[in-house]
Design an enzyme around this catalytic site. Structure first.
Site, short mmCIF file in Angstrom:
data_model
loop_
_atom_site.label_atom_id
_atom_site.label_comp_id
_atom_site.label_asym_id
_atom_site.label_seq_id
_atom_site.Cartn_x
_atom_site.Cartn_y
_atom_site.Cartn_z
N HIS A 129 2.73 6.40 -8.15
CA HIS A 129 2.10 5.31 -7.42
C HIS A 129 0.73 5.05 -8.06
O HIS A 129 0.13 5.94 -8.65
CB HIS A 129 1.93 5.74 -5.96
CG HIS A 129 1.49 4.67 -5.02
ND1 HIS A 129 0.18 4.25 -4.94
CD2 HIS A 129 2.17 3.95 -4.09
CE1 HIS A 129 0.08 3.32 -4.01
NE2 HIS A 129 1.26 3.11 -3.48
N ASP A 206 1.24 14.73 -4.85
CA ASP A 206 1.21 13.58 -3.93
C ASP A 206 2.44 13.70 -3.03
O ASP A 206 3.56 13.43 -3.46
CB ASP A 206 1.23 12.29 -4.74
CG ASP A 206 1.40 11.04 -3.87
OD1 ASP A 206 1.54 11.16 -2.63
OD2 ASP A 206 1.42 9.93 -4.44
N GLN A 209 5.27 10.62 0.42
CA GLN A 209 6.65 10.30 0.77
C GLN A 209 7.42 11.52 1.26
O GLN A 209 8.39 11.41 2.00
CB GLN A 209 7.38 9.69 -0.43
CG GLN A 209 6.86 8.35 -0.88
CD GLN A 209 7.04 7.27 0.18
OE1 GLN A 209 8.01 7.28 0.93
NE2 GLN A 209 6.11 6.34 0.24
N LYS A 232 2.93 7.46 7.23
CA LYS A 232 4.32 7.60 6.76
C LYS A 232 5.06 8.68 7.55
O LYS A 232 6.22 8.98 7.26
CB LYS A 232 4.33 7.92 5.27
CG LYS A 232 3.72 6.81 4.41
CD LYS A 232 3.81 7.13 2.95
CE LYS A 232 3.00 6.16 2.10
NZ LYS A 232 3.52 4.79 2.12
N CYS A 370 3.65 -0.84 -5.96
CA CYS A 370 2.47 -0.13 -6.51
C CYS A 370 2.88 0.87 -7.59
O CYS A 370 2.28 1.94 -7.73
CB CYS A 370 1.67 0.56 -5.40
SG CYS A 370 0.86 -0.58 -4.27
#
Length: 412
Positions: A129, A206, A209, A232, A370
């Protein structure tokens, strides 16, 4: 919409906790398949937010009156909850931020200022991203370092042999996502971290998600940093987490200056606060942080294993149905995937497809998500992305696929 075939989850009972789903959009029942961008918010979270603003609204850590003490206690309870949710060694390793983007920027600026030197290399993957690309570009520019990109194959899997070749004595940091927001690829982060450690590199994951879909254990992963976002995870917007190892956080300079992050201030100099407060300057999103605790409670009550099993059931069901859509082109067919399907339909622009689905009350995401460098690699402008959460159903997928089929037949 009864009980899942693979778990004991009562999907209708889960849906009842999300009143937003019980509405019509453009005269059709809402079908919300944009969960990778932002999931809907559980009622327990909304109730906690309302309670804060109606009963407990006061600034934290700075007052001795009852409302301030209640707010502080509830705010710190969320930090403790995150500590247990991701199994950090201690709660002080949890920095509360505005989101994954701020968390990564904090590391890029603060860790980067302290540890990045001219000639160092930062490895990121082709799946990242923008929020795990641009901060490192800025950090590399400041330090005179460079960025190397870990390639992927045509399915959207990281090519591990190429990653191993990129590792060298110049590698200072490896920063990759746990799950791709665009393709749903579940990356072998534990192996990536182990190889980076063998090479003496620092690691950042990261997990924006991943947090709602898979169980995260930062001690088992052995990562140095990990970032995630509340919105999220069925929680409020404007709240995120940075996990960092104590030794690194203590060695890093503050990211921002102001209230809360100090011990003593004079015009001759300032003494900084201990972690985690050293990195939490100013008044945070207090109510939203407090409410975030209830989002984690919601996930843990259902169980990550149950959530993942049910979402995989939805993914397999949707993949089989979508094969029957004329001109359907899947984008990203990794061996291990989360409940994300990126695709194109021959002769239909993704934006047009998104608008036509919206007319039918179906919310999907369109564009580059993104991840423009990824789209450049795939030689496309963007995709349509349908992403499923635990409150979605096979009946919704049936409606979605039928609508998609009707649209595709008009153009193919």
């Amino acid at each position: 919409m009864a009980v899942s075939a693979t778990t004991s989850l009562d999907i209708q009972k889960i849906r009842d906790q999300f009143p937003v789903l019980d509405q019509e959009v453009n005269g059709k029942p809402l079908i919300y398949f944009d969960n990778a961008a932002s999931s809907q918010t559980a009622k327990s979270v909304v109730d906690a937010l309302v309670k804060f603003y109606e009963k407990d609204h006061a600034n934290i850590h700075r007052g001795i009156h009852t409302l301030a003490e209640r707010s502080t206690k509830d705010f710190e309870a969320t930090r403790e909850r995150v500590h247990k949710f991701i199994n950090s060694a201690e709660a002080d390793e949890i920095i509360l931020t505005k989101g994954t983007t701020e968390s990564i920027n904090l590391v890029a600026h603060s860790w980067g200022t302290k540890f990045l030197k001219e000639g160092d290399e930062i490895l990121i993957s082709q799946l990242e991203h923008h929020s795990n690309i641009v901060p490192w570009q800025l950090a590399a520019e400041r330090a005179g370092a460079s960025i190397k990109v870990i390639p992927i194959d045509e399915h959207g899997d990281i090519i591990m042999d190429e990653f191993k070749k990129l590792l060298s004595n110049k590698t200072k940091l490896v920063a990759v996502n746990y799950i791709s927001n665009s393709l749903g690829t579940i990356n072998p982060v534990k192996e990536i971290i182990a190889l980076a450690i063998e090479n003496g590199a620092t690691t950042l994951i990261d997990a924006a998600q991943a947090a709602p879909h898979v169980k995260i254990d930062v001690q088992a992963l052995n990562c140095d940093f990990l970032a995630l976002s509340s919105h999220k995870m069925y929680g409020p917007t404007g709240v995120g987490v940075l996990y960092g190892r104590r030794d690194l956080l203590e060695a890093m300079p503050p990211y921002q200056g102001g209230g809360e992050m100090i011990k003593d201030v004079s015009f001759n100099g300032t003494t900084y606060n201990d972690i985690p407060y050293k990195f939490e300057a100013g008044t945070p999103n207090i109510g939203e942080v407090i409410a975030f605790k209830y989002a984690m409670d919601f996930i843990d009550e259902l169980g990550h294993e149950n959530i993942q099993a049910y979402e995989n059931e939805l993914l397999e069901y949707a993949n089989a149905k979508l094969e029957l859509v004329p001109g359907f082109i899947p984008i990203g067919t990794a061996k291990k995937k989360a409940s994300v399907i990126s695709f194109l339909v021959k002769n239909v622009h993704p934006y047009d497809l998104g608008q036509l689905l919206d007319v039918k009350g179906i919310a999907v995401r369109t564009g580059h998500h993104c991840t423009q460098p990824l789209m450049d690699f795939l030689e496309i402008d963007g995709t349509v992305r349908a992403s499923f959460a635990v409150y979605n159903t096979k009946e919704e997928i049936d409606t979605f696929c039928e609508a998609l089929k009707n649209i595709a037949e008009r153009f193919n």
